[in-house]
Design an enzyme around this catalytic site. Structure first.
Site, PDB file in Angstrom:
ATOM      1  N   ASP A  23       0.866  -1.170   0.000  1.00 22.22           N
ATOM      2  CA  ASP A  23       0.000   0.000   0.000  1.00 22.22           C
ATOM      3  C   ASP A  23       0.910   1.229   0.000  1.00 22.22           C
ATOM      4  O   ASP A  23       2.080   1.145   0.412  1.00 22.22           O
ATOM      5  CB  ASP A  23      -0.892  -0.037   1.240  1.00 22.22           C
TER       6      ASP A  23
ATOM      7  N   ASP B  76       0.034   4.995   0.961  1.00 24.26           N
ATOM      8  CA  ASP B  76      -0.089   6.020   2.002  1.00 24.26           C
ATOM      9  C   ASP B  76      -0.191   5.399   3.392  1.00 24.26           C
ATOM     10  O   ASP B  76      -1.008   4.502   3.635  1.00 24.26           O
ATOM     11  CB  ASP B  76      -1.313   6.894   1.720  1.00 24.26           C
TER      12      ASP B  76
END
Length: 506
Positions: A337, A339
């Site tokens: 992922d 952020d």
């Protein structure tokens, strides 16, 4: 005899010789349509798009251009063969010229090969200079005619490339990546054979310092020894190098300089004599077989004094860079992922200047690169659909992340809102499935690292493994339900490597 099913893959940095290669290849295909490749894939390996590639105006739909982002010829070739849909991938360098019957002979070389044949090498001819002896650079290029398994013209079965993970992308230069692949293919039990097709490899012009810059290959030799043992040169058909003499020459020169500076002239004089004698021997070995013109002689004298310390420097650099290098495993990937996993979360960020990596992110990704594990990013970016940022904003932020954290093999972004019912937005598996497909890696050979439950559920839905790195926004029930939990990114990478090692194919 059936016709071979093959695709031609050509990595390039946009040299003018690409046009000559493609013209010759298309002419050969037109002369014998039955032997023509299914497709020609030109992989543009410039870091950023520049001037248009020198493509033939008559190129049709069977010629396609891909981009690999300036990661080197090994990565560019991986992009090419993974995009192919044929049994074989035939690699050509962008500075060779195929013979007029190349496609017909390539088809014959590859057709009906026994199942244990993993690769086929074409012949390489290097034209000698007319009316004079070859220079040191020209003699080096002429050695390609006798080299084993070089990708100037080398074809591999795609299933074999997938089995061994393709080219090792830690070889960032056009050097040793072909020998490394051949050794791994043979170690996996496949035979490599020689075919009847031929390409001509003209000698490119060389600058004054070309031979000095070529010493960067000493770092790649370190990686070869780490991966294949002390006798890798013999198994790869390579002759012994001069590194031991370069080391002795450099040590003599350093000792002479240090002793003279310290006032020890009794030590400095014999050390200087040793340095001068070794340097003269090296220069003579390069000058005597050549044309002995004043310009060539001057270049050999100067560069023969600079090459030994340059070789030693690059060997030391390789020892540091590859101290922990493990086997290349291009069939494994870790998908992150973005952020709050790799960089601090800035809601709907479209400003590259606001990118801040989380602690240890660069070290974690570099560790995966040293192990040969491919890296991807899968990120929901609903700000695009909301009109808060543009796709160009997302691209600029991602480019900044690569500047800070190093190259990423694949980016997959979902631009949709949560209520758009798309197949890609996490926790749906679309992003992970697309990233795995582009990497030519089974989802089961991927580990997803993220900070919320949607990342873990997306991994599970795709058939991948998941590791959660909780942050302030991670809910307690997400931590409770996660299959694996790590306190930080470094520990998450440790766990990902352990998961990928479980059930690793032989």
């Amino acid at each position: 005899m059936r016709r071979a099913d093959y695709t031609v893959v050509i990595p390039t940095v946009g040299r003018a010789s690409l046009r000559t290669l493609l013209d010759a290849l298309l002419d050969a295909a037109a002369a014998d349509p039955g032997g023509a490749p299914a497709e020609i894939l030109v992989v543009d390996d410039r870091a950023r798009p520049g001037a248009p590639l020198p493509l033939p105006s008559a190129a049709g739909r069977d010629l396609r251009v891909l981009r690999s982002g300036g990661r080197g010829p090994a990565a560019a070739r991986n992009v090419g063969w993974r995009a192919a849909a044929t049994e074989w991938a035939a690699f050509l360098d962008d500075d060779v010229v195929p013979a007029p019957d190349w496609t017909a002979k390539a088809a014959a070389d590859l057709a009906d090969q026994p199942g244990d044949v993993g690769g086929s090498q074409g012949a390489v001819a290097v034209p000698p200079p007319e009316g004079r002896r070859p220079t040191d650079w020209e003699r080096g290029t002429a050695g390609l005619a006798d080299a084993s398994w070089i990708t100037a013209d080398m074809a591999y079965r795609r299933r074999v490339l997938a089995e061994v993970g393709g080219f090792d992308e830690r070889f960032r230069r056009a050097y040793r990546e072909d020998a490394d692949l051949a050794l791994r293919v043979m170690a996996a039990g496949h035979r490599l054979v020689r075919g009847a097709r031929t390409v001509t490899h003209p000698v490119r012009p060389a600058g004054f310092w070309t031979s000095v810059r070529a010493q960067a290959g000493n770092a790649d030799d370190v990686l070869m020894r780490r991966l294949h043992g002390r006798d890798w040169r013999r198994r790869a058909g390579e002759t012994p190098g001069r590194f031991r003499r370069h080391l002795l020459t450099t040590a003599s020169g350093l000792l002479a300089a240090a002793a003279y500076a310290a006032g020890g002239r009794r030590v400095a004089l014999p050390a200087a004599v040793a340095w001068a004698g070794l340097t003269a021997e090296f220069a003579a070995a390069r000058i005597l077989p050549g044309p002995r013109t004043p310009g060539e002689t001057a270049r050999m004298v100067v560069t023969s004094a600079v090459i030994p310390p340059a070789a030693v420097w690059h060997r030391l650099r390789g020892l540091l860079a590859h101290a922990r290098a493990g086997p290349w495993c291009g069939d494994r990937a870790v998908l992150f992922d973005r952020d709050d996993t790799l960089v601090r979360d800035v809601p709907y960020n479209g400003d590259p200047e606001r990118v801040r990596p989380v602690p240890g992110a660069r070290e974690a990704l570099d560790r995966l690169r040293r192990r040969g594990v491919r890296i991807g990013v899968v990120s929901n970016q609903s700000g695009v659909a909301r009109g808060l940022i543009t796709r160009a904003d997302v691209r600029r932020v991602n480019e900044r992340i690569e500047e800070l954290l190093g190259p990423v093999d694949v980016w997959e972004i979902c631009p949709h809102r949560p209520d758009d019912r798309c197949a890609c937005r996490k926790p749906r598996p679309g992003l992970i499935e697309r990233a795995a497909r582009r990497l030519d890696v089974a989802p089961s050979r991927c580990v997803v690292i993220g900070d919320i439950g949607a990342d873990m559920r997306a991994a599970q839905a795709a058939g991948a493994r998941g590791v959660l790195v909780p942050t302030a926004r991670t809910r307690p029930e997400e931590i409770r339900d996660a299959p694996e939990v790590a306190p930080d990114l470094r520990a998450a990478v440790d766990r990902a490597l352990a998961l990928l090692a479980e059930g690793r194919p032989r």
